[in-house]
Write a protein that holds these residues in place. Structure first.
Motif, PDB file in Angstrom:
ATOM      1  N   UNK A  72      54.903 -59.373 -15.017  1.00 47.57           N
ATOM      2  CA  UNK A  72      56.346 -59.168 -15.145  1.00 47.57           C
ATOM      3  C   UNK A  72      56.816 -57.908 -14.412  1.00 47.57           C
ATOM      4  N   UNK A  73      56.004 -56.815 -14.514  1.00 46.82           N
ATOM      5  CA  UNK A  73      56.435 -55.578 -13.864  1.00 46.82           C
ATOM      6  C   UNK A  73      56.452 -55.711 -12.345  1.00 46.82           C
ATOM      7  N   UNK A  76      59.420 -57.569 -11.134  1.00 42.96           N
ATOM      8  CA  UNK A  76      60.558 -56.653 -11.071  1.00 42.96           C
ATOM      9  C   UNK A  76      60.488 -55.819  -9.791  1.00 42.96           C
ATOM     10  N   UNK A  77      59.298 -55.324  -9.489  1.00 38.68           N
ATOM     11  CA  UNK A  77      59.140 -54.507  -8.282  1.00 38.68           C
ATOM     12  C   UNK A  77      59.443 -55.304  -7.021  1.00 38.68           C
ATOM     13  N   UNK A  81      65.422 -59.635 -11.138  1.00 34.57           N
ATOM     14  CA  UNK A  81      66.014 -58.970 -12.295  1.00 34.57           C
ATOM     15  C   UNK A  81      66.652 -59.997 -13.222  1.00 34.57           C
ATOM     16  N   UNK A  97      65.156 -41.764 -19.976  1.00 36.32           N
ATOM     17  CA  UNK A  97      63.710 -41.870 -19.770  1.00 36.32           C
ATOM     18  C   UNK A  97      63.294 -43.277 -19.356  1.00 36.32           C
ATOM     19  N   UNK A  98      63.943 -44.241 -19.979  1.00 38.73           N
ATOM     20  CA  UNK A  98      63.674 -45.649 -19.680  1.00 38.73           C
ATOM     21  C   UNK A  98      63.958 -45.942 -18.201  1.00 38.73           C
ATOM     22  N   UNK A 101      61.637 -44.068 -15.736  1.00 41.15           N
ATOM     23  CA  UNK A 101      60.330 -44.722 -15.614  1.00 41.15           C
ATOM     24  C   UNK A 101      60.462 -45.962 -14.736  1.00 41.15           C
ATOM     25  N   UNK A 102      61.508 -46.754 -14.977  1.00 50.24           N
ATOM     26  CA  UNK A 102      61.689 -48.006 -14.241  1.00 50.24           C
ATOM     27  C   UNK A 102      61.887 -47.736 -12.744  1.00 50.24           C
ATOM     28  N   UNK A 105      58.706 -46.224 -11.082  1.00 50.82           N
ATOM     29  CA  UNK A 105      57.629 -47.205 -10.930  1.00 50.82           C
ATOM     30  C   UNK A 105      57.923 -48.125  -9.748  1.00 50.82           C
ATOM     31  N   UNK A 158      71.615 -51.467 -15.415  1.00 52.47           N
ATOM     32  CA  UNK A 158      70.196 -51.452 -15.028  1.00 52.47           C
ATOM     33  C   UNK A 158      69.988 -52.213 -13.726  1.00 52.47           C
ATOM     34  N   UNK A 162      68.361 -50.825 -10.215  1.00 56.05           N
ATOM     35  CA  UNK A 162      67.144 -51.383  -9.628  1.00 56.05           C
ATOM     36  C   UNK A 162      67.401 -52.170  -8.341  1.00 56.05           C
TER      37      UNK A 162
ATOM     38  N   UNK B 388      58.000 -56.423 -23.533  1.00 53.09           N
ATOM     39  CA  UNK B 388      58.342 -57.322 -22.432  1.00 53.09           C
ATOM     40  C   UNK B 388      59.616 -56.880 -21.724  1.00 53.09           C
ATOM     41  N   UNK B 391      58.698 -54.131 -19.437  1.00 55.31           N
ATOM     42  CA  UNK B 391      57.932 -54.616 -18.285  1.00 55.31           C
ATOM     43  C   UNK B 391      58.836 -55.340 -17.298  1.00 55.31           C
ATOM     44  N   UNK B 392      59.816 -56.061 -17.836  1.00 50.76           N
ATOM     45  CA  UNK B 392      60.702 -56.801 -16.940  1.00 50.76           C
ATOM     46  C   UNK B 392      61.569 -55.854 -16.108  1.00 50.76           C
ATOM     47  N   UNK B 393      61.584 -54.562 -16.508  1.00 51.22           N
ATOM     48  CA  UNK B 393      62.314 -53.574 -15.703  1.00 51.22           C
ATOM     49  C   UNK B 393      61.364 -52.815 -14.779  1.00 51.22           C
ATOM     50  N   UNK B 394      60.125 -53.289 -14.733  1.00 47.51           N
ATOM     51  CA  UNK B 394      59.191 -52.698 -13.785  1.00 47.51           C
ATOM     52  C   UNK B 394      58.281 -51.640 -14.366  1.00 47.51           C
ATOM     53  N   UNK B 395      58.373 -51.416 -15.677  1.00 51.11           N
ATOM     54  CA  UNK B 395      57.508 -50.407 -16.287  1.00 51.11           C
ATOM     55  C   UNK B 395      56.183 -51.069 -16.662  1.00 51.11           C
ATOM     56  N   UNK B 403      55.343 -45.209 -23.861  1.00 53.86           N
ATOM     57  CA  UNK B 403      56.731 -44.842 -24.172  1.00 53.86           C
ATOM     58  C   UNK B 403      57.101 -45.246 -25.597  1.00 53.86           C
TER      59      UNK B 403
END
Lengths: 250, 447
Positions: A72-73, A76-77, A81, A97-98, A101-102, A105, A158, A162, B388, B391-395, B403
């Motif tokens: 999933x990550x 996103x990369x 989205x 912070x959220x 990090x996003x 990454x 968001x 992104x 999830x 993770x779906x935001x890329x983390x 976190x």
């Protein structure tokens, strides 16, 4: 671009998607409509790799990459989205912070340097303006205590941060009052370009007044049963889904 | 030989030496403590209060003691740098149980404040110390307190007279130092007069890789209207055992905040008993533990609402990984007449693996009718939907887990009322979760 071929997916052994075929090209806006339980949200979940769903057959490729091989990550990369129908509250994790990090990454994945604190805050400020989001919301925990409208705005915020190549809006209009709907839709339109594509999943025509689709699909019983231009959405608004069900039955 | 016998023999054999190197006030309590220990021995796990920690087993190994008070050759200022810098320059050390007298911080303490070695204070101010020493810590009710009272020769003492405010937070570092397996019995006495104010951070460290058993009995007197912040941070190693009994007595309108953080340890048992003796007293009792491998952390609390209009708030959070075990038992007693009591107890725990175990036990005994008391306890895993979503935001999953764990314990850290410490702890906890925090062994690691 996105290419879905004969996609079958199930949850807890129950098959929900029964052979989806869909091609979305850069710059296009696709609307996916359909009655409750037709598999719309399952499709969006499968696209972002929700582990609750199992893909039993078919393939999804995104700019030539096999999505099924990506976490999933990494999806996103790669620029996918999903604006969640029900955004998740995460107490104790601040929006700042959220997002930091996003974003970092994503930059790491793309071999870019992390943003400095001031660069990052500048980016936050800039993107917040897209959805007219208040600074206070940005300092709170992710979605915690946000109203329905604020949560949906936060999703688009968001998305702005992104800058995805493919945005999937899952029932983004549900529970929104008309002002919030306008803000959200404007946000989406601002972020749109000739290189990015959008899939709008919705029940109603309402959102499509603001985000104009190029192609409208009707999903029913796990399959795309009808594909046409924007006029199809208007037709559905007027006549409901029964005539589609009848057509399929024939 | 049963675990009791070696302590009985040790005491009988060395009583004279123990007394010779301590003070009269401390010596006066030993016989009584010995009598009750000889009679009752260590508690077994059938005893409610010690259900989750096998005390006898912790005392079983053969440890050396320094009853003859040989100098431990160490200059803590040279070898030690704490993980909480910039707190202040008010830094004090206790090596094993001995207050370190060299290079004391320049005197900024307000007039009348007494701070230093318990033994020396008991010699120079016997009447003052006698009033408090051993008055709350009843060695007939607890074997650990009895053992500590039998063997304790020194420790730390602070007295803040009426209406005196110590502005700067003080920091006390307990260092365990030995070349052989070693036992330390430390005694702490904290006395705040009427309207006095004090903020104290106590950090536990180990400098050597040998096995340590440290018992600590700490008595805290919070006079009428006094304000005390007491932070305890444990950063010891896998071979350290800490058994701490803390007794707090609060007079009317006093406000005490206790926050105990177990960052790294071996086996830890913290017992905290608070008596809210005067109307309007307030206690905020917090704890947090991060454990992995086969670490063990047991917090046992008892809050005695003995007067009306008192408030107690408890918040304890644990994150347990690998095969670690945690326990929280919290008893709240509301005595007859303690009307308008407000009491809230919360214990939340995360078990990261199937082998990690958490025991939680709220106990409420209420004998007054106009009170507000609540408690809640949960044991669970990280929320999959949140994971999830992140993770779906890329983390990445690992980062997302960190976190979430960090967010989970943040609530406890946020209760800290010293900014520098709060910020530092945020960082330390993050490092701990990332596995970047070295376990204490020779404090070069902490530099």
């Amino acid at each position: 671009m996105l290419e879905i071929k004969d996609l079958h997916a199930s949850i807890n052994g129950k098959e929900i998607l029964k052979g989806i075929n869909l091609v979305v090209k850069p710059g296009e806006v696709h609307a996916i409509m359909g009655p409750n339980g037709s598999g719309k949200s399952t499709l969006s979940s499968v696209l972002v790799g929700n582990p609750a769903f199992e893909v039993t057959k078919g393939s999804i490729s995104f700019y030539g990459k096999d999505l099924m091989q990506l976490s999933p990550e990494d999806r996103s990369h790669e620029g996918i989205f999903l604006s969640f129908q029900y955004p998740v509250e995460i107490p104790g994790v601040s929006m700042v912070n959220f997002m930091r990090a996003a974003v970092n990454e994503q930059r790491k994945y793309r071999n870019q340097l992390s943003l400095s604190a001031s660069e990052f805050l500048k980016l936050m400020r800039e993107k917040r303006a897209v959805v007219e989001m208040d600074n206070k919301l940005a300092n709170r925990s992710v979605n915690e205590g946000f109203s329905g409208g604020e949560k949906k705005r936060n999703e688009i915020f968001q998305m702005a941060m992104l800058e995805p190549r493919l945005s999937i809006l899952d029932e983004t209009d549900s529970g929104l009052d008309i002002d919030a709907l306008r803000i959200v839709a404007q946000g989406v339109n601002t972020l749109k370009s000739a290189e990015t594509s959008t899939i709008v999943i919705t029940h109603y025509q309402r959102l499509l007044d603001y985000i104009k689709p190029d192609i409208v699909h009707v999903l029913y019983n796990g399959r795309i049963v009808k594909t046409a231009g924007p006029e199809l959405a208007l037709q559905l608004e007027e006549r409901g889904y029964d005539w589609i069900k009848e057509e399929v039955a024939e | 030989m049963n675990p009791e016998q070696q302590y009985i023999d040790l005491f009988v054999r060395y009583e004279a030496m123990i007394c010779q190197h301590s003070a009269g006030v401390l010596n006066a309590q030993r016989a009584k403590a010995f009598a009750s220990f000889e009679q009752s021995g260590f508690p077994d796990k059938k005893q409610e209060q010690y259900k989750y920690t096998d005390i006898a087993k912790l005392f079983e190994p053969d440890y050396g003691l320094n009853l003859n008070r040989l100098d431990i050759p160490v200059n803590p200022h040279e070898v030690f740098k704490c993980d909480v810098p910039n707190m202040s320059t008010a830094l004090y050390f206790v090596v094993n149980d001995t207050f370190y007298k060299e290079q004391l911080p320049k005197s900024f303490l307000p007039e009348g404040v007494l701070l230093g070695s318990l033994k020396e204070m008991a010699e120079s101010h016997p009447d003052l110390v006698k009033n408090y020493y051993g008055q709350l810590a009843d060695s007939s009710k607890d074997a650990v307190t009895a053992v500590n009272t039998m063997f304790a020769q020194d420790g730390f003492f602070i007295y803040v007279p009426d209406w005196v405010v110590v502005e700067k937070p003080l920091q006390l570092i307990n260092i365990l130092r030995s070349t052989v397996d070693f036992m330390v019995n430390r005694r702490v006495l904290i006395v705040l007069g009427k309207g006095a104010q004090l903020r104290l951070l106590v950090c536990d460290h180990t400098m050597d890789d040998v096995n340590f058993l440290a018992t600590q009995v700490c008595e805290v007197y919070a006079g009428e209207g006094s304000v005390l912040d007491l932070y305890e941070m444990e950063e010891t190693n896998m071979s350290s055992t800490r058994i701490s009994n803390m007794y707090v007595r609060q007079e009317a309108d006093s406000n005490v905040l206790i926050n105990g953080v177990t960052l790294t340890n071996g086996s830890t048992r913290n017992r905290t008993e608070v008596v809210l003796a005067g109307k309007g007293a307030e206690i905020s009792l917090n704890g947090m533990a991060i454990a992995d491998k086969d670490q063990h952390v047991d917090n046992s609390t008892f809050i005695d609402h003995a007067a009306s209009d008192c408030t107690s708030t408890e918040l304890f959070k644990y994150v347990l990984d690998d095969e670690s075990t945690g326990a929280f038992a919290g008893k709240v007693l509301v005595r007859p007449g303690a009307q308008k009591t407000s009491s809230q107890q919360t214990n939340r725990n995360l078990c990261a693996t199937r082998k990690a175990r958490m025991f939680t036990q709220p106990q409420l005994e209420i004998y007054a009718d106009d009170v507000k008391c609540s408690h809640g306890a949960t044991v669970g895993q990280l929320d999959e939907t949140s994971l999830f979503y992140m993770r779906s935001r890329g983390i990445p999953e690992r980062e997302a887990r960190l976190l979430l764990m960090f967010a989970f314990v943040n609530e406890v850290i946020d209760n800290i009322r010293i900014d520098a410490l709060r910020e530092r702890l945020h960082l330390l906890v993050e490092k701990r979760f990332r596995g970047e925090l070295n376990r204490c062994k020779g404090c070069e690691n902490c530099k």
